[in-house]
Design a protein around this motif. Structure first.
Motif, short mmCIF file in Angstrom:
data_model
loop_
_atom_site.label_atom_id
_atom_site.label_comp_id
_atom_site.label_asym_id
_atom_site.label_seq_id
_atom_site.Cartn_x
_atom_site.Cartn_y
_atom_site.Cartn_z
N TYR A 58 0.75 -1.33 0.05
CA TYR A 58 -0.01 0.03 -0.09
C TYR A 58 0.72 1.15 -0.03
CZ TYR A 58 -3.20 -3.54 1.75
OH TYR A 58 -4.08 -4.66 2.09
N PHE A 104 -4.37 2.99 0.37
CA PHE A 104 -4.56 2.10 1.35
C PHE A 104 -5.81 1.63 1.45
CE2 PHE A 104 -5.53 0.93 5.62
CZ PHE A 104 -4.82 -0.08 6.03
N LEU A 105 -6.86 2.81 1.83
CA LEU A 105 -8.36 2.38 1.88
C LEU A 105 -9.01 1.77 0.84
CD1 LEU A 105 -10.44 2.75 4.39
CD2 LEU A 105 -11.08 4.88 3.42
N LEU A 146 -13.87 -5.33 9.50
CA LEU A 146 -12.99 -4.42 8.49
C LEU A 146 -12.02 -3.54 9.03
CD1 LEU A 146 -15.92 -3.62 5.70
CD2 LEU A 146 -14.30 -5.45 5.64
N THR A 147 -12.59 -3.01 10.17
CA THR A 147 -11.27 -2.00 10.76
C THR A 147 -10.37 -2.98 11.49
OG1 THR A 147 -13.30 -0.58 11.12
CG2 THR A 147 -11.18 -0.27 12.65
N GLN A 172 -10.17 -6.96 0.96
CA GLN A 172 -11.30 -7.68 1.98
C GLN A 172 -12.67 -8.17 1.47
OE1 GLN A 172 -11.52 -6.44 6.11
NE2 GLN A 172 -9.93 -4.50 5.54
N ASP A 184 -3.44 -5.17 8.68
CA ASP A 184 -2.82 -4.87 7.23
C ASP A 184 -1.73 -3.69 7.42
OD1 ASP A 184 -4.16 -7.45 6.61
OD2 ASP A 184 -5.29 -6.20 5.47
N GLY A 185 -2.33 -2.61 7.90
CA GLY A 185 -1.59 -1.43 7.82
C GLY A 185 -0.29 -1.83 8.57
N ASN A 211 -7.50 -1.87 0.55
CA ASN A 211 -7.50 -2.78 1.42
C ASN A 211 -9.09 -3.10 1.54
OD1 ASN A 211 -8.55 -3.27 4.57
ND2 ASN A 211 -6.35 -3.76 4.10
N LEU A 212 -10.03 -2.26 1.36
CA LEU A 212 -11.47 -2.63 1.09
C LEU A 212 -11.42 -3.55 0.05
CD1 LEU A 212 -13.26 0.68 1.91
CD2 LEU A 212 -13.30 -1.59 3.43
N ALA A 239 -8.10 -4.14 8.52
CA ALA A 239 -7.24 -2.86 8.09
C ALA A 239 -6.27 -2.64 9.13
CB ALA A 239 -8.38 -1.72 7.86
#
Length: 115
Positions: free
Chosen positions: A34, A39-40, A84-85, A47, A91-92, A43-44, A88
């Motif tokens: 990322y 990223f957002l 999801l949070t 997912q 992953d971050g 990542n979504l 995320a």
């Protein structure tokens, strides 16, 4: 014969070095997935390739249809948003540790063998 270009990266040669070095690829490594900008969305996107997340998204969307509404709309969103949070953030953090390792490796001093 073999040709090679050697340009010292010293004081008054800095401009020459920068001009010539732009012509060549660098050898930096990048193992991160990322950037701050992607990223957002990325990542979504990753997912929602998981079937379980798509299923929960389907339930959330279905619950917004007044005829089918079984629970309060906001309550059905909580488990999906929570999962999801958490993923995320995980992953971050993993990507950030890869970034730090890449930075460390890319800044190592190396010895170059030349006959």
């Amino acid at each position: 014969g073999k040709h090679r270009t050697v340009i010292p990266c010293l004081g008054h040669f800095k401009e020459e070095y920068e001009k010539v070095s732009k012509l060549y690829m660098n050898n930096k490594i990048r193992t991160t997935k990322y950037t701050l900008l992607n990223f957002l969305p990325r990542n979504l996107f990753e997912q929602f390739h998981r079937v379980a997340n798509l299923y929960f998204l389907f339930l959330v969307v279905l619950n917004w249809v007044p005829l089918v509404e079984a629970f309060q709309k906001e309550i059905t969103m909580l488990p999906l948003v929570g999962v999801l949070t958490i993923i995320a953030v995980k992953d971050g953090l993993e990507d950030y540790s890869r970034y730090k390792m890449d930075k460390q490796i890319n800044n190592l001093l190396t010895k170059v063998y030349s006959r």
